[in-house]
Design a protein around this motif. Structure first.
Motif, short mmCIF file in Angstrom:
data_model
loop_
_atom_site.label_atom_id
_atom_site.label_comp_id
_atom_site.label_asym_id
_atom_site.label_seq_id
_atom_site.Cartn_x
_atom_site.Cartn_y
_atom_site.Cartn_z
N SER A 18 -3.24 3.90 8.72
CA SER A 18 -3.07 3.48 7.49
C SER A 18 -2.45 2.39 7.31
O SER A 18 -2.89 1.38 6.82
CB SER A 18 -2.97 4.95 6.62
OG SER A 18 -3.81 5.63 6.62
N CYS A 19 -1.27 2.18 8.28
CA CYS A 19 -0.34 1.37 7.97
C CYS A 19 -0.69 -0.09 8.25
O CYS A 19 -0.85 -1.08 7.88
CB CYS A 19 1.66 1.47 8.24
SG CYS A 19 2.34 2.42 7.92
N ARG B 101 1.56 5.37 0.35
CA ARG B 101 0.40 6.55 1.06
C ARG B 101 0.64 5.82 2.46
O ARG B 101 -0.06 6.86 2.94
CB ARG B 101 -0.17 7.22 0.13
CG ARG B 101 -1.05 8.19 0.83
CD ARG B 101 -1.92 8.80 0.07
NE ARG B 101 -2.89 9.77 1.26
CZ ARG B 101 -3.07 9.66 1.92
NH1 ARG B 101 -3.74 8.86 2.17
NH2 ARG B 101 -3.42 10.76 2.62
N ALA B 102 0.44 4.53 2.55
CA ALA B 102 0.02 4.00 3.83
C ALA B 102 1.10 4.99 5.23
O ALA B 102 0.49 4.59 6.01
CB ALA B 102 0.61 2.59 4.26
N ARG C 69 0.99 -0.99 0.70
CA ARG C 69 0.19 0.33 -0.04
C ARG C 69 1.05 1.16 0.18
O ARG C 69 1.78 1.50 0.94
CB ARG C 69 -0.96 -0.08 1.27
CG ARG C 69 -1.14 1.07 1.65
CD ARG C 69 -2.61 1.09 0.70
NE ARG C 69 -3.66 2.11 1.23
CZ ARG C 69 -4.53 3.05 2.27
NH1 ARG C 69 -4.17 1.84 3.35
NH2 ARG C 69 -4.52 4.52 2.29
N VAL D 122 4.45 -2.23 3.51
CA VAL D 122 3.45 -0.85 3.08
C VAL D 122 4.72 0.67 2.52
O VAL D 122 5.68 0.10 2.84
CB VAL D 122 3.05 0.32 4.56
CG1 VAL D 122 2.03 -0.13 4.47
CG2 VAL D 122 3.96 -0.02 5.78
N ALA E 112 -3.52 -0.50 9.08
CA ALA E 112 -4.81 -0.59 8.50
C ALA E 112 -4.95 -1.66 6.69
O ALA E 112 -5.21 -2.86 7.04
CB ALA E 112 -6.10 0.20 7.81
N ALA E 113 -4.10 -0.92 6.51
CA ALA E 113 -3.95 -1.97 5.86
C ALA E 113 -2.92 -2.96 5.67
O ALA E 113 -3.09 -4.57 4.49
CB ALA E 113 -2.53 -1.48 4.68
#
Length: 194
Positions: free
Chosen positions: A45-46, A38-39, A36, A57, A48-49
Protein backbone atom coordinates in the motif's frame (compact mmCIF):
# COMPACT_ATOMS: atom_id res chain seq x y z
CA UNK A 1 -14.12 9.96 -2.60
CA UNK A 2 -16.61 11.10 0.01
CA UNK A 3 -16.03 11.09 3.76
CA UNK A 4 -19.06 12.29 5.66
CA UNK A 5 -19.86 15.75 4.36
CA UNK A 6 -16.43 16.15 2.81
CA UNK A 7 -15.35 15.34 -0.71
CA UNK A 8 -11.70 14.67 -1.36
CA UNK A 9 -10.12 14.54 -4.79
CA UNK A 10 -6.94 14.96 -6.72
CA UNK A 11 -3.51 13.48 -6.28
CA UNK A 12 -2.13 14.08 -9.76
CA UNK A 13 0.27 16.82 -8.66
CA UNK A 14 1.05 15.48 -5.20
CA UNK A 15 -1.71 17.55 -3.60
CA UNK A 16 -5.15 16.64 -2.37
CA UNK A 17 -8.14 18.97 -2.52
CA UNK A 18 -11.17 19.03 -0.28
CA UNK A 19 -14.66 20.40 -0.55
CA UNK A 20 -17.51 20.61 1.88
CA UNK A 21 -20.33 18.72 0.13
CA UNK A 22 -22.92 21.08 1.63
CA UNK A 23 -21.21 24.06 0.01
CA UNK A 24 -22.07 24.48 -3.66
CA UNK A 25 -18.87 26.38 -4.44
CA UNK A 26 -16.84 24.48 -7.05
CA UNK A 27 -13.52 25.80 -5.73
CA UNK A 28 -11.71 23.57 -3.21
CA UNK A 29 -12.08 24.64 0.40
CA UNK A 30 -8.49 23.54 1.04
CA UNK A 31 -5.48 21.89 -0.55
CA UNK A 32 -2.64 19.98 1.10
CA UNK A 33 0.24 17.71 0.16
CA UNK A 34 -1.16 14.26 -0.51
CA UNK A 35 -0.32 11.78 2.23
CA UNK A 36 -1.97 8.42 2.46
CA UNK A 37 -3.19 7.31 5.88
CA UNK A 38 -3.48 3.62 6.53
CA UNK A 39 -0.86 3.01 3.87
CA UNK A 40 1.38 1.58 6.53
CA UNK A 41 -0.97 -1.33 6.90
CA UNK A 42 1.14 -3.03 4.29
CA UNK A 43 4.24 -2.03 2.39
CA UNK A 44 2.49 -2.74 -0.92
CA UNK A 45 0.00 0.00 0.00
CA UNK A 46 2.91 2.35 0.75
CA UNK A 47 4.47 1.61 -2.64
CA UNK A 48 1.12 2.09 -4.40
CA UNK A 49 0.46 5.40 -2.64
CA UNK A 50 3.90 6.75 -3.47
CA UNK A 51 3.70 5.49 -7.06
CA UNK A 52 0.32 7.19 -7.35
CA UNK A 53 1.81 10.56 -6.44
CA UNK A 54 1.37 10.77 -2.67
CA UNK A 55 3.99 12.92 -0.97
CA UNK A 56 4.19 10.46 1.93
CA UNK A 57 2.42 7.78 3.90
CA UNK A 58 1.32 7.53 7.51
CA UNK A 59 2.39 4.50 9.52
CA UNK A 60 0.92 4.52 13.00
CA UNK A 61 -0.87 1.44 14.24
CA UNK A 62 1.89 -0.98 13.35
CA UNK A 63 4.35 1.05 15.40
CA UNK A 64 2.16 1.03 18.52
CA UNK A 65 3.31 -2.51 19.34
CA UNK A 66 7.03 -1.71 19.12
CA UNK A 67 9.04 -2.57 22.21
CA UNK A 68 10.44 0.97 22.28
CA UNK A 69 7.03 2.61 22.62
CA UNK A 70 6.50 3.65 26.24
CA UNK A 71 2.90 2.41 26.42
CA UNK A 72 1.98 -0.15 29.09
CA UNK A 73 2.72 -3.78 28.07
CA UNK A 74 -0.97 -4.71 28.50
CA UNK A 75 -1.91 -1.96 26.05
CA UNK A 76 0.51 -3.38 23.49
CA UNK A 77 -0.71 -6.94 24.16
CA UNK A 78 -4.32 -5.82 23.57
CA UNK A 79 -3.36 -4.26 20.24
CA UNK A 80 -1.22 -7.17 19.09
CA UNK A 81 -4.08 -9.56 19.89
CA UNK A 82 -6.73 -7.49 18.11
CA UNK A 83 -8.01 -7.98 14.57
CA UNK A 84 -8.74 -5.34 11.95
CA UNK A 85 -12.45 -5.81 12.71
CA UNK A 86 -11.86 -4.73 16.33
CA UNK A 87 -11.91 -1.07 15.27
CA UNK A 88 -14.73 1.36 14.60
CA UNK A 89 -15.36 4.87 13.30
CA UNK A 90 -16.90 7.59 15.44
CA UNK A 91 -16.86 11.37 16.01
CA UNK A 92 -18.23 12.09 12.52
CA UNK A 93 -20.98 14.19 14.11
CA UNK A 94 -18.37 16.78 15.05
CA UNK A 95 -16.54 16.44 11.70
CA UNK A 96 -13.54 14.75 13.28
CA UNK A 97 -13.98 11.11 12.27
CA UNK A 98 -11.56 8.80 14.02
CA UNK A 99 -10.94 5.05 13.83
CA UNK A 100 -10.39 3.60 17.28
CA UNK A 101 -10.09 0.32 19.07
CA UNK A 102 -13.62 -0.87 19.76
CA UNK A 103 -14.20 -0.52 23.49
CA UNK A 104 -16.71 0.78 26.04
CA UNK A 105 -15.93 4.42 25.23
CA UNK A 106 -16.09 4.15 21.45
CA UNK A 107 -19.36 2.21 21.69
CA UNK A 108 -20.80 4.91 23.97
CA UNK A 109 -19.73 7.71 21.62
CA UNK A 110 -21.21 5.89 18.62
CA UNK A 111 -24.49 5.36 20.50
CA UNK A 112 -24.66 9.04 21.53
CA UNK A 113 -24.03 10.13 17.94
CA UNK A 114 -26.70 7.75 16.62
CA UNK A 115 -29.23 9.00 19.17
CA UNK A 116 -28.46 12.66 18.40
CA UNK A 117 -26.75 13.35 15.06
CA UNK A 118 -26.52 17.05 16.02
CA UNK A 119 -24.61 16.33 19.22
CA UNK A 120 -21.79 18.77 19.88
CA UNK A 121 -18.28 18.25 21.11
CA UNK A 122 -19.22 19.57 24.55
CA UNK A 123 -21.52 16.58 25.09
CA UNK A 124 -18.85 14.17 23.86
CA UNK A 125 -15.88 15.62 25.78
CA UNK A 126 -16.50 13.63 28.98
CA UNK A 127 -15.97 10.51 26.86
CA UNK A 128 -13.36 11.61 24.31
CA UNK A 129 -10.97 13.63 26.46
CA UNK A 130 -7.38 12.76 25.72
CA UNK A 131 -6.72 12.28 29.42
CA UNK A 132 -8.87 9.13 29.34
CA UNK A 133 -6.88 7.66 26.47
CA UNK A 134 -3.57 8.54 28.12
CA UNK A 135 -4.59 6.44 31.13
CA UNK A 136 -4.88 3.42 28.82
CA UNK A 137 -1.28 3.97 27.67
CA UNK A 138 -0.19 4.24 31.31
CA UNK A 139 -2.26 1.47 32.91
CA UNK A 140 -2.93 -0.96 30.05
CA UNK A 141 -6.71 -0.79 30.61
CA UNK A 142 -8.02 -0.50 27.04
CA UNK A 143 -11.70 -0.64 28.02
CA UNK A 144 -11.92 3.16 28.13
CA UNK A 145 -10.69 6.03 25.99
CA UNK A 146 -10.68 6.86 22.31
CA UNK A 147 -7.65 4.75 21.41
CA UNK A 148 -6.59 5.45 17.83
CA UNK A 149 -6.06 2.21 15.96
CA UNK A 150 -6.30 1.52 12.26
CA UNK A 151 -7.24 -1.60 10.40
CA UNK A 152 -3.54 -2.47 10.40
CA UNK A 153 -4.29 -4.15 13.72
CA UNK A 154 -4.55 -7.33 11.68
CA UNK A 155 -0.82 -7.04 10.98
CA UNK A 156 0.32 -6.34 14.55
CA UNK A 157 0.50 -9.93 15.76
CA UNK A 158 3.32 -9.48 18.25
CA UNK A 159 5.26 -6.99 20.31
CA UNK A 160 8.70 -6.64 18.75
CA UNK A 161 11.53 -4.17 18.22
CA UNK A 162 10.80 -1.23 15.93
CA UNK A 163 13.74 -2.25 13.76
CA UNK A 164 12.03 -5.60 13.06
CA UNK A 165 8.79 -3.88 12.06
CA UNK A 166 10.61 -1.47 9.75
CA UNK A 167 12.73 -4.30 8.34
CA UNK A 168 9.60 -6.26 7.46
CA UNK A 169 8.04 -3.19 5.82
CA UNK A 170 11.22 -2.70 3.79
CA UNK A 171 11.24 -6.32 2.64
CA UNK A 172 7.53 -6.18 1.76
CA UNK A 173 8.21 -2.98 -0.22
CA UNK A 174 11.03 -4.71 -2.15
CA UNK A 175 8.66 -7.57 -3.03
CA UNK A 176 5.96 -5.10 -4.14
CA UNK A 177 8.44 -3.17 -6.27
CA UNK A 178 9.69 -6.40 -7.86
CA UNK A 179 6.09 -7.18 -8.88
CA UNK A 180 5.80 -3.72 -10.45
CA UNK A 181 9.03 -3.81 -12.46
CA UNK A 182 7.64 -5.95 -15.32
CA UNK A 183 4.63 -3.62 -15.66
CA UNK A 184 6.88 -0.56 -15.62
CA UNK A 185 9.23 -2.04 -18.20
CA UNK A 186 6.30 -3.08 -20.39
CA UNK A 187 4.85 0.44 -20.16
CA UNK A 188 8.19 1.97 -21.13
CA UNK A 189 8.49 -0.38 -24.11
CA UNK A 190 4.96 0.43 -25.28
CA UNK A 191 5.71 4.14 -24.86
CA UNK A 192 8.81 3.80 -27.03
CA UNK A 193 6.76 2.08 -29.75
CA UNK A 194 4.06 4.75 -29.80
Amino acid sequence: CAVGDRLVSGHQDGRVRGWDARDRDDRPAWTAPAHRGRAGAGAASCVAALAGGAAGVVVGTRFLVAEEITAHPDYKRALSGAKETDTMLSMSSVRNTIRTLRNETSETVARLEAENPEIGIEALLPHVSGAIGRRAYETGDVSRGMLSAGQALGLTGQIEPLAAIIGRLEEEARVALARLRPAILQGQTQGELA
